[in-house]
Design a protein around this motif. Sequence first.
Motif, PDB file in Angstrom:
ATOM      1  N   GLU A 231      30.878  17.487  -3.188  1.00 37.56           N
ATOM      2  CA  GLU A 231      30.265  18.539  -4.029  1.00 37.56           C
ATOM      3  C   GLU A 231      28.893  19.594  -3.171  1.00 37.56           C
ATOM      4  OE1 GLU A 231      31.104  14.782  -3.939  1.00 37.56           O
ATOM      5  OE2 GLU A 231      32.057  14.719  -5.340  1.00 37.56           O
ATOM      6  N   SER A 234      30.959  24.347  -2.786  1.00 31.04           N
ATOM      7  CA  SER A 234      32.197  25.279  -3.916  1.00 31.04           C
ATOM      8  C   SER A 234      33.132  25.436  -3.006  1.00 31.04           C
ATOM      9  CB  SER A 234      30.769  26.361  -4.107  1.00 31.04           C
ATOM     10  OG  SER A 234      31.033  27.131  -3.629  1.00 31.04           O
ATOM     11  N   ASP A 235      34.113  26.118  -4.253  1.00 28.82           N
ATOM     12  CA  ASP A 235      35.327  26.366  -3.854  1.00 28.82           C
ATOM     13  C   ASP A 235      35.231  27.710  -3.091  1.00 28.82           C
ATOM     14  OD1 ASP A 235      36.798  24.736  -4.635  1.00 28.82           O
ATOM     15  OD2 ASP A 235      38.235  25.854  -6.463  1.00 28.82           O
TER      16      ASP A 235
END
Length: 389
Positions: A231, A234-235
């Motif tokens: 988490e 982020s991508d």
Amino acid sequence: MKTQVVIIGGGPSGLLLGQLLHTRGIEAVVLERKTRDYVLGRIRAGVLESGLVDLLEEAGVADRLHREGQRHTGTQIAAGGEMFGVAFSALTDRHVTVYGQTEVTQDLYDAREAAGLRTEFLVEDVVIHGADGDAPFVTYTQGGSERRIDCDFVAGCDGFHGVSRKTIPEDVRREYEKVYPFGWLGILSRTPPVHEELIYANSERGFALCSMRNENLSRYYIQCDLSDSPEDWSDEAFWAELKRRLPDHVAKDLVTGPSIEKSIAPLRSFVTEPMRWGRLFLCGDAAHIVPPTGAKGLNTAASDVHYLYEGLRQFYETGESEGIDRYSERALLRVWKAERFSWWFSSLLHRYPEQTAFDLKMQEAEIAFLRDNEAQQRAFAENYVGLPY
């Protein structure tokens, strides 16, 4: 219930052993604590040594692999903004096959069901009894009912946290372990691979790996802190960091997209000895774990299956016990070589917290030696495609 072999664990090693035994008319029951769908939902590596492919062919489950698997005749090593290849086929006359472990497991389950072989799912409270005697048996609960299977042998293919290894008394087994001070953050994306071969990258920011499942499904990894969680990334942050760790000409060709799976895996090297206690035999992660660098986890489990299958086949077909008596010795000889390669390759590519300037120079020199020396490349290739059984 009675059978010849009880296999604890319905992952690829247990299923492959069961299928190989079936080809020789040796009866085996597989016990799995989860459901089939759960097992097939686990995402694992997919680089198969030629020896594992040979075993899948012998088990009669390699048709789809040959249709859909990708033959890789080499790999790429990136460091210092440059990249060079190691040509497996030219150096060893062998190759590896990229074919997801999930697909291997699917093929084995399909074959097992088609043959009507017995697999018990959702088993709990598994206990192995009498493994040090001549009449072992396994008890477990399923759906609230207690069950028992009498057998000749027990194969423990139930992973690091399973019951099989713990059944061997503590004063009998010896365990060796190295825990690495970092993890791998990995994502799966529906994007074309950035290169036709795997890329292993050493950079001042840490390790990275560009891998794939097929021409439209890619798997990428970066070294991360053990304190990180998926988490935290982020991508967009992942793709940016991956590009920083790749040579510029590779980074510019990278196709990014939404992740469909994201996870962090810790790294460890682990071996327990012996791998046999009486009529109990350990296979795969129940006995040993390697860091994923070099993709030896499933392949080393397959070599265990090979030695155990040959020993059991010899016992049932000729009455001779030499194969099962020497199972642990033979399996461990190859296991430790795979552990050495995985440890060495990990040390070559990762950044360690305690590394000094001298250590980094030695790492650079080691990579340069691999790049420039054919004998070193041949040794690397022989280990990567898989040492002989």
